[in-house]
Design an enzyme around this catalytic site. Structure first.
Site, PDB file in Angstrom:
ATOM      1  N   ASP A 142     -10.439 -10.195   5.676  1.00 16.35           N
ATOM      2  CA  ASP A 142     -11.760 -10.506   5.110  1.00 16.35           C
ATOM      3  C   ASP A 142     -12.046 -12.004   5.208  1.00 16.35           C
ATOM      4  OD1 ASP A 142     -11.970  -7.794   4.343  1.00 16.35           O
ATOM      5  OD2 ASP A 142     -12.945  -8.316   2.452  1.00 16.35           O
ATOM      6  N   ASP A 189      -0.231 -18.203   1.246  1.00 20.27           N
ATOM      7  CA  ASP A 189      -1.164 -19.113   0.568  1.00 20.27           C
ATOM      8  C   ASP A 189      -1.581 -20.255   1.499  1.00 20.27           C
ATOM      9  OD1 ASP A 189       1.500 -19.899   0.381  1.00 20.27           O
ATOM     10  OD2 ASP A 189       1.322 -20.762  -1.629  1.00 20.27           O
ATOM     11  N   LYS A 228       5.588 -14.254   2.209  1.00 19.82           N
ATOM     12  CA  LYS A 228       5.838 -15.043   1.000  1.00 19.82           C
ATOM     13  C   LYS A 228       7.358 -15.058   0.845  1.00 19.82           C
ATOM     14  CE  LYS A 228       4.137 -17.399  -2.379  1.00 19.82           C
ATOM     15  NZ  LYS A 228       3.341 -18.634  -2.246  1.00 19.82           N
ATOM     16  N   ASP A 233      -4.873  -7.138   4.773  1.00 21.48           N
ATOM     17  CA  ASP A 233      -6.174  -6.713   4.248  1.00 21.48           C
ATOM     18  C   ASP A 233      -6.955  -7.925   3.751  1.00 21.48           C
ATOM     19  OD1 ASP A 233      -8.222  -5.021   3.191  1.00 21.48           O
ATOM     20  OD2 ASP A 233      -7.323  -5.253   1.201  1.00 21.48           O
ATOM     21  N   TYR A 275       0.811  -1.213   0.000  1.00 24.22           N
ATOM     22  CA  TYR A 275       0.000   0.000   0.000  1.00 24.22           C
ATOM     23  C   TYR A 275       0.853   1.276   0.000  1.00 24.22           C
ATOM     24  CZ  TYR A 275      -4.652  -2.063   0.840  1.00 24.22           C
ATOM     25  OH  TYR A 275      -5.842  -2.720   0.731  1.00 24.22           O
TER      26      TYR A 275
HETATM   27  C1  IPM Z   1     -10.008  -2.207   4.848  1.00 29.64           C
HETATM   28  C2  IPM Z   1     -10.555  -1.770   3.511  1.00 29.64           C
HETATM   29  C3  IPM Z   1      -9.714  -0.639   2.932  1.00 29.64           C
HETATM   30  C4  IPM Z   1      -8.304  -1.175   2.727  1.00 29.64           C
HETATM   31  C5  IPM Z   1     -10.307  -0.076   1.635  1.00 29.64           C
HETATM   32  C6  IPM Z   1     -11.749   0.353   1.797  1.00 29.64           C
HETATM   33  C7  IPM Z   1      -9.498   1.046   1.079  1.00 29.64           C
HETATM   34  O1  IPM Z   1     -10.615  -2.844   2.646  1.00 29.64           O
HETATM   35  O2  IPM Z   1      -9.958  -1.372   5.777  1.00 29.64           O
HETATM   36  O3  IPM Z   1      -9.675  -3.368   4.986  1.00 29.64           O
HETATM   37  O4  IPM Z   1      -7.967  -1.627   1.633  1.00 29.64           O
HETATM   38  O5  IPM Z   1      -7.525  -1.124   3.678  1.00 29.64           O
HETATM   39 MG    MG Z   2     -10.167  -4.694   3.534  1.00 29.55          MG
END
Ligand code: IPM
Ligand code: MG
Length: 364
Positions: A251, A223, A191, A247, A136
């Protein structure tokens, strides 16, 4: 003394879920006399960008810098973009400008939530996402050659890695270990088998791990980690990863415990803290009254816990725990489940139920 909270509801379902978190924060102040929060709302996000030409007006930025904490909803809309094609994401700007290097993302299985994994293992770990560098770091930069080539670079520094890894080990020292075997363990996700930057990340991790004799150090390639998180999550305690891996994994982790609607986060540094759900703005359900407010409410609880730690304020910490207990109680009751959990409760009804439980805590 009142804590000054800069409240940034943002876009999409942000304002819907923020209203419920503010309701719960109102209840917790009633339940814990002496705890005072001065919440002030500010504009940020894609709508703000469309209306004013900036996603983070100077007034908002100044408020975030001077507040005791920032409570953030969610920001970004698919049809509002910068010229380079990327989305409006003031939370990313805040992570770097306020140096919120630790993305703290708890992955916790609450009983009553429909199980997502076979065998329904106990799940209670924290993903520590490095928030200020990694892949990032190239945001807004990178190289674009006409319409033919685009590159983004991975940035790993020794200082940046050391501080997030130390944060991870210190967090593990405070926790009770993985629910599966009780072991205190920090798992480095990388990785390192392929990329120089990732081999370096691992080397710095190993250097820091040697400072902590009471916590085990563990390595898993990213992975393989996706498999571990689905097949043996009970062995995870604290996980540390570069920005983009963190990130993605957060999720996946959220999905294993009931989805993004239950995934809170804290973005903290040495001087500032910002608290927001890990989820996005879900524009398709915005304003419909059906979004799950729990990730936002749990983020508010993390904010109180952080304020309590930082200011040696046991009352704020107890208030955070009371909110989490009220959330656990709501989740145990299927009539409090929103549509994402297969239920029919409205956003407002869930907020009301949690606020009512918090208020009862005060009467006990
Ligand atoms: C998160 C989100 C953000 C990120 C997005 C909305 C920019 O996915 O906080 O995990 O990528 O960090
Ligand atoms: Mg995210």
């Amino acid at each position: 003394m009142a804590y000054r909270i800069a409240v940034l509801p943002g876009d999409g379902i942000g304002p819907d879920v923020m209203a419920e978190a503010l309701k719960v924060l109102g209840a917790v102040q009633a339940a814990f006399p002496g705890l005072a929060l001065q919440c002030q709302e500010y504009k940020a996000g894609a709508r703000c960008y469309r209306e004013t030409g900036t996603d983070l007006p100077p007034e908002t930025m100044a408020a975030c810098r001077t507040a005791d904490a920032v409570l953030f909803g969610s920001a970004g809309l698919p049809d509002v973009r910068f010229e380079d094609g990327t989305e409006i994401a003031p939370q990313l700007t805040l992570r770097t400008t306020l140096d919120l290097y630790a993305g703290v993302r708890p992955i916790k299985r609450y009983s009553g939530v429909p199980p997502a994994l076979a065998g329904d293992p106990p799940i209670d770990y924290v993903i520590l996402r490095e928030n200020t560098e990694g892949l990032y770091a190239s945001r807004g930069g990178g190289i674009q050659v006409g319409n033919q080539v685009a590159t983004d670079g991975m940035v790993i520094t020794r200082a940046g890695t050391e501080r997030i890894v130390r944060y991870a080990f210190r967090l593990a020292q405070k926790r009770r270990g993985a629910p599966g075997d009780g072991a205190r363990r920090v798992t480095c996700v990388d990785k390192a088998n392929v990329l120089k930057s990732m081999a370096f990340f691992r080397r710095v991790f190993d250097d820091v791990a040697r400072e902590f004799h009471d916590v085990a150090a563990d390595h898993v390639y990213v992975d393989a980690m996706t498999v571990r998180m689905v097949q043996r999550p009970q062995r995870l305690d604290v996980v540390v990863a570069e920005n983009m891996f963190g990130d993605i994994l957060s999720d996946l982790g959220a999905a294993t415990v009931g989805g993004m609607g239950l995934a809170p986060s804290a973005d903290v540094g040495d001087a500032h803290g910002l608290f927001q759900p890990s989820h996005g703005t879900a524009p398709d359900i915005a304003g419909k009254g059906i979004a799950n407010p729990i990730a936002q409410i749990l983020s508010a609880a993390m904010m109180l816990d952080w304020l309590g730690e930082r200011h040696g304020d046991d009352r704020a910490r107890a208030a955070g725990r009371a909110i989490e207990a009220a959330v656990a109680k709501a989740l145990a009751d299927p009539t409090c489940h929103t549509a994402d959990l297969g239920g029919r409760a409205s956003t407002v009804a869930v907020g009301d139920a949690i606020a009512a439980t918090v208020r009862e805590t005060g009467r006990e």
